[in-house]
Design a protein around this motif. Structure first.
Motif, PDB file in Angstrom:
ATOM      1  N   SER A 110      60.260   2.459  39.675  1.00  0.00           N
ATOM      2  CA  SER A 110      59.265   3.242  38.967  1.00  0.00           C
ATOM      3  C   SER A 110      58.400   2.377  38.068  1.00  0.00           C
ATOM      4  O   SER A 110      58.777   1.257  37.719  1.00  0.00           O
ATOM      5  N   ILE A 111      57.247   2.902  37.717  1.00  0.00           N
ATOM      6  CA  ILE A 111      56.404   2.272  36.714  1.00  0.00           C
ATOM      7  C   ILE A 111      56.012   3.377  35.734  1.00  0.00           C
ATOM      8  O   ILE A 111      55.508   4.419  36.150  1.00  0.00           O
ATOM      9  N   ARG A 112      56.312   3.180  34.477  1.00  0.00           N
ATOM     10  CA  ARG A 112      56.037   4.206  33.467  1.00  0.00           C
ATOM     11  C   ARG A 112      55.275   3.610  32.307  1.00  0.00           C
ATOM     12  O   ARG A 112      55.591   2.503  31.871  1.00  0.00           O
ATOM     13  N   ILE A 113      54.292   4.343  31.812  1.00  0.00           N
ATOM     14  CA  ILE A 113      53.593   3.884  30.615  1.00  0.00           C
ATOM     15  C   ILE A 113      53.753   4.953  29.542  1.00  0.00           C
ATOM     16  O   ILE A 113      53.363   6.112  29.750  1.00  0.00           O
ATOM     17  N   ALA A 114      54.355   4.576  28.450  1.00  0.00           N
ATOM     18  CA  ALA A 114      54.520   5.532  27.348  1.00  0.00           C
ATOM     19  C   ALA A 114      53.264   5.491  26.499  1.00  0.00           C
ATOM     20  O   ALA A 114      52.830   4.416  26.083  1.00  0.00           O
TER      21      ALA A 114
ATOM     22  N   LEU B 248      53.206   8.332  31.446  1.00  0.00           N
ATOM     23  CA  LEU B 248      52.431   8.282  32.692  1.00  0.00           C
ATOM     24  C   LEU B 248      53.383   7.664  33.702  1.00  0.00           C
ATOM     25  O   LEU B 248      53.797   6.520  33.528  1.00  0.00           O
ATOM     26  N   ASP B 249      53.673   8.391  34.712  1.00  0.00           N
ATOM     27  CA  ASP B 249      54.857   8.082  35.481  1.00  0.00           C
ATOM     28  C   ASP B 249      54.548   7.863  36.952  1.00  0.00           C
ATOM     29  O   ASP B 249      53.989   8.733  37.590  1.00  0.00           O
TER      30      ASP B 249
ATOM     31  N   ALA C  21      59.113   9.276  44.829  1.00  0.00           N
ATOM     32  CA  ALA C  21      58.482  10.587  44.913  1.00  0.00           C
ATOM     33  C   ALA C  21      57.065  10.480  45.475  1.00  0.00           C
ATOM     34  O   ALA C  21      56.602  11.340  46.225  1.00  0.00           O
ATOM     35  N   GLU C  22      56.390   9.411  45.106  1.00  0.00           N
ATOM     36  CA  GLU C  22      54.994   9.246  45.505  1.00  0.00           C
ATOM     37  C   GLU C  22      54.870   9.001  47.012  1.00  0.00           C
ATOM     38  O   GLU C  22      53.993   9.528  47.659  1.00  0.00           O
TER      39      GLU C  22
END
Ligand code: BG6
Length: 482
Positions: A373-377, A397-398, A403-404
């Motif tokens: 995953s790549i997540r931006i808080a 922002l996930d 899932a994608e």
């Protein structure tokens, strides 16, 4: 030769072959990714009937997602087995006979053996005339245990195989998110302008495991987490985070940039070892509610080998001046998690007097495990009328890659790497100068530990390592993401 048609696996009865290499080859074959007429020769020390070997391969394939009895049988039965005492160069003649004139169609050798066998195998292959221009060789870590010994291994291999035919495996480079890190950085215009010390406060790289020694006593004790995990996997991750943009996505350009980062790592010495590194060793405790033994109990004797290490690293160049890279890895931690967290700086000036919540700096987290995953808080305002001050909140922002993209199965990192080997692309393999630069830095830490007698502090199994690791980062006003 672009795609090698023969694959010779040394260490074919070993653990890695069983857990990773045969399942990966099988998956590739089910998908039709292997060259036509692809041939696998397994070699091991043990004399064994070929049928017995085939049954072992079948057992290894059973846990795979794509397992199908008939297909697995067909795949396994096609594998040839050759028992070989690598210390007897004359025994390579039999291998030569088995291989026949297949060299013209390319051979990939794969060393999934203890490193002490690398040089004898290469010498044996060379003596048997099995090292021509259409051959490549892949090898597993460890490549040496320090700079000097790694040079010896590299020289022994380099004697028979030019560098572009050498594929040093770091299976972390086969992980999907690791490759995505490169695409994220250089396939988007958003991040690169802020990817530097002006905007990034620190970087954290965590590789936590719940497993313990797992019967690897003879390999692990005396090696420890710094050499086992930091020297290779974690420094590769660090290099990919910190490198300058390569001009092209190819083996030379990418590895040229990575090696510059590794060479810019600031060595530790006895004056910085105690403040910038922590060693730990797991004591007894519990994992998922199950009691587990201490390292010393598993080993059957006391030891000063570290099963946990935390290091504060610096990359001494313009882009990263003053930005700490906190690395930590350990066995018997509460969860299996591998992630890279980029901690951005706080906004220069806050205009809010929030009624609730506070302004938090942005974080980008690239997750390798358990999920990719790549997540931006980032900060948002909570919906509402906001009487008496704004209500701030942090949201994510996930991008969940699973899932994608509806991929029916998660690939094993080795599938990608084996195919790259067969096809001759060594972008995701480690070049000699990288390994040596990495060892040079690791050697500085080992020396500093020895000079300052840094003990491996006991931590309870199922916790995030010794308290000193928290202290190390908290002194800088930061904290580990737990
Ligand atoms: C190996 C180490 O290279 O990586 C092991 O030798 C470790 O000690 C393993 O358990 C972790 O790999 P992964 O892919 O499970 O994170």
């Amino acid at each position: 030769v672009e795609r090698t048609k023969t694959f010779v696996l040394f260490g074919a009865t070993g653990d890695l072959a069983k857990r990773m290499l045969f399942p990966s080859l099988y998956n590739l074959s089910c998908e039709g990714s292997l060259p036509d007429g692809f041939r696998v020769i397994g070699s091991g020390r043990t004399a064994m009937e070929t049928a017995e070997f085939h049954d072992k391969v079948i057992e290894a394939l059973k846990p795979t997602d794509l397992y199908d009895e008939a297909k697995a049988r067909k795949f396994a039965d096609a594998i040839e087995y050759y028992a070989l005492d690598t210390d007897k160069p004359e025994e390579f003649a039999g291998l030569k006979t088995m291989i026949g004139d297949a060299e013209k169609d390319g051979i990939s050798y794969y060393l999934s053996t203890p490193p002490s066998v690398f040089a004898p195998v290469v010498a044996g292959l060379e003596a048997a005339g099995l090292t021509g221009p259409h051959t490549r060789i892949a090898m597993e870590k460890p490549i040496g245990h320090d700079l000097e010994s790694s040079r010896e291994v590299n020289a022994a291999v380099g004697h028979a195989f030019p560098e572009d035919q050498v594929f040093r495996v770091d299976h972390y480079l086969g992980k999907e998110t690791v490759q995505n890190l490169i695409v994220m950085r250089f396939g988007n215009a958003l991040f690169e302008p802020v990817w530097n010390s002006r905007h990034i406060e620190h970087v954290q790289i965590t590789v936590a495991e719940t497993v313990g020694l797992e019967g690897r006593v003879s390999y692990y004790d005396g090696v420890g987490a710094l050499a086992d995990m930091v020297q290779n996997h974690m420094l590769q991750l660090l290099a990919l985070v910190a490198m300058e943009p390569p001009a092209r996505y190819d083996a030379t350009s990418v590895r040229d940039e990575k090696v510059k980062v590794l060479r810019a790592l600031r060595p530790l010495d006895s004056s910085t070892a105690a403040s910038n590194s922590v060693r730990g060793q797991y004591g007894s405790g519990a994992i998922d509610g199950q009691p587990v033994k201490s390292y010393a109990e598993e080993l059957g004797k006391p030891s000063n080998t570290e099963t946990f290490v935390a290091v504060k690293a610096f990359v001494d160049n313009w882009r990263w001046q003053g930005v700490p890279f906190y690395l930590r890895t350990g066995k018997r931690m509460p969860a299996k998690v591998s992630e890279i967290a980029i901690q951005f700086r706080q906004v220069p000036h806050s205009i809010f007097t929030p009624k609730r919540g506070s302004l938090l700096p942005n974080t980008m987290v690239v997750g390798l495990q358990p999920d990719e995953s790549i997540r931006i808080a980032m900060m948002v305002k909570q919906p509402g009328l906001d009487r008496g001050g704004i209500e701030l909140d942090e949201v994510s922002l996930d991008v969940s890659l699973a899932a994608e993209f509806d991929k029916s199965r998660r690939r094993v990192a080795y599938e990608r790497l084996l195919l790259d080997l067969i096809e001759g692309d060594n972008t995701l393999f480690v070049r000699r100068d990288e390994i040596e630069a990495a060892w040079m830095w690791i050697d500085s830490i080992h020396r500093a530990w020895e000079a300052s007698n840094l003990p491996a502090r006991t931590y309870t199994s199922g916790t995030w390592g010794p308290g000193a690791a928290q202290g190390m980062i908290e002194r800088d006003g930061a904290s580990w993401r737990d």
